[in-house]
Design an enzyme around this catalytic site. Structure first.
Site, PDB file in Angstrom:
ATOM      1  N   CYS A 110       1.695  -1.160  -1.665  1.00  0.00           N
ATOM      2  CA  CYS A 110       1.667   0.048  -2.492  1.00  0.00           C
ATOM      3  C   CYS A 110       0.488   0.939  -2.091  1.00  0.00           C
ATOM      4  O   CYS A 110       0.644   2.135  -1.837  1.00  0.00           O
ATOM      5  CB  CYS A 110       1.587  -0.350  -3.966  1.00  0.00           C
ATOM      6  SG  CYS A 110       1.798   1.022  -5.105  1.00  0.00           S
ATOM      7  N   CYS A 111      -0.718   0.349  -2.000  1.00  0.00           N
ATOM      8  CA  CYS A 111      -1.888   1.131  -1.574  1.00  0.00           C
ATOM      9  C   CYS A 111      -1.708   1.629  -0.141  1.00  0.00           C
ATOM     10  O   CYS A 111      -2.164   2.724   0.201  1.00  0.00           O
ATOM     11  CB  CYS A 111      -3.153   0.281  -1.655  1.00  0.00           C
ATOM     12  SG  CYS A 111      -3.932   0.254  -3.271  1.00  0.00           S
ATOM     13  N   CYS A 193      -5.332   4.394 -10.101  1.00  0.00           N
ATOM     14  CA  CYS A 193      -4.011   4.717 -10.646  1.00  0.00           C
ATOM     15  C   CYS A 193      -3.843   4.098 -12.038  1.00  0.00           C
ATOM     16  O   CYS A 193      -4.450   3.073 -12.355  1.00  0.00           O
ATOM     17  CB  CYS A 193      -2.932   4.165  -9.727  1.00  0.00           C
ATOM     18  SG  CYS A 193      -2.940   4.854  -8.072  1.00  0.00           S
ATOM     19  N   CYS A 196      -2.998   0.237 -12.322  1.00  0.00           N
ATOM     20  CA  CYS A 196      -3.883  -0.801 -11.795  1.00  0.00           C
ATOM     21  C   CYS A 196      -5.320  -0.645 -12.272  1.00  0.00           C
ATOM     22  O   CYS A 196      -6.198  -1.330 -11.746  1.00  0.00           O
ATOM     23  CB  CYS A 196      -3.923  -0.747 -10.276  1.00  0.00           C
ATOM     24  SG  CYS A 196      -2.316  -0.791  -9.538  1.00  0.00           S
ATOM     25  N   CYS A 215      -8.717  -0.687  -2.062  1.00  0.00           N
ATOM     26  CA  CYS A 215      -7.396  -0.124  -1.763  1.00  0.00           C
ATOM     27  C   CYS A 215      -7.154  -0.022  -0.258  1.00  0.00           C
ATOM     28  O   CYS A 215      -6.034   0.230   0.173  1.00  0.00           O
ATOM     29  CB  CYS A 215      -7.248   1.248  -2.402  1.00  0.00           C
ATOM     30  SG  CYS A 215      -8.605   2.360  -2.065  1.00  0.00           S
TER      31      CYS A 215
HETATM   32  S1  SF4 Z   1      -4.020   1.597  -6.898  1.00  0.00           S
HETATM   33 FE1  SF4 Z   1      -2.199   0.493  -7.662  1.00  0.00          FE
HETATM   34  S2  SF4 Z   1      -0.581   2.033  -8.093  1.00  0.00           S
HETATM   35 FE2  SF4 Z   1      -2.238   3.018  -6.873  1.00  0.00          FE
HETATM   36  S3  SF4 Z   1      -1.515   2.883  -4.804  1.00  0.00           S
HETATM   37 FE3  SF4 Z   1      -2.802   1.052  -5.106  1.00  0.00          FE
HETATM   38  S4  SF4 Z   1      -1.447  -0.603  -5.879  1.00  0.00           S
HETATM   39 FE4  SF4 Z   1      -0.326   1.384  -5.969  1.00  0.00          FE
END
Ligand code: SF4
Length: 219
Positions: A110-111, A193, A196, A215
């Site tokens: 995701c990151c 975000c 998280c 991240c």
């Molecule tokens: S902080 Fe969380 S929601 Fe944002 S990009 Fe990374 S894993 Fe995804």
């Protein structure tokens, strides 16, 4: 060995002096990476006071807090700037490709698609970037130089606040009467975000309950 400083001991410079050095050598091919945290408030003030046309970019994950989106708009109004935006895929496109709730199933991926890939696009064509990273934020950040060559992205990376403490940041904000993201006043020391990030000291509210601590932008 690569050097930006021409023999100056960069580690002996103040944050303002690092900003001056980087802008003098690299503007307009250098930009501040802003995530609308308190360190960003300090650096926006330092950089835009010195060079009102300095470049600023942000990474929009589409999952930022509403307070952050509002503070982003307020920041543009306050300084009369347009912040460059680099985004990850829309939530719908991500769901179609990777399924729902990727942040829970695979936060690294995701990151990677929401932050790391947009950062690579943001840095394309630049000779340097400026970050709010501080050494006392985590063990992985303890060795952060004030200015160093970023091997991964192949450009200069400056962290003018590298040797600042949390109190140094807040003292500067009070002294300059700077606006800050209201989430800080609600117990969020570090902002990311919505999915998280929890309230907490230091970076303890980031990916709380998981082994993830970064991240991937700065490691
Ligand atoms: S902080 Fe969380 S929601 Fe944002 S990009 Fe990374 S894993 Fe995804």
């Amino acid at each position: 060995m690569r050097t930006l400083s021409g023999g100056i001991d960069v580690e002996a410079l103040t944050a303002h002096e690092v900003v001056d050095l980087v802008l003098e050598r690299l503007h307009p091919r250098v930009a501040l990476a802003c995530s609308f945290q308190k360190e960003g408030s300090v650096l926006l003030d330092m950089i835009l006071t010195r060079e009102p046309r300095a470049r600023v970019f942000t990474l929009d994950t589409h999952l930022l807090f509403p307070e952050t989106y509002r503070f982003w708009a307020e920041t543009e109004r306050r300084y009369g700037i347009e912040i460059e935006v680099h985004s990850g895929p829309s939530l719908g496109r991500q769901a179609a490709t990777h399924g729902d709730a990727l942040w829970r199933r695979d936060p690294e991926l995701c990151c990677s698609i929401r932050k790391v890939a947009p950062l690579a696009r943001a840095l394309g064509g630049l000779d340097g970037w400026i970050t709010g990273v501080r050494r006392d934020q985590s063990a992985t950040r303890a060795g952060t130089p004030k200015v160093g060559w970023d091997d991964r992205h192949e450009l200069w990376k400056a962290s003018p606040l590298a040797d600042w403490s949390d109190e140094d940041v807040w003292a500067y904000i009070r002294e300059r009467d700077l606006p800050v993201n209201p989430l800080h006043e609600r117990g969020y020391a570090s902002l990311g975000c919505t999915h998280c990030t929890r309230p907490g000291e230091g970076r303890e509210g980031r990916w709380a309950g998981t082994a993830k601590t970064e991240c991937g932008l700065h490691v």
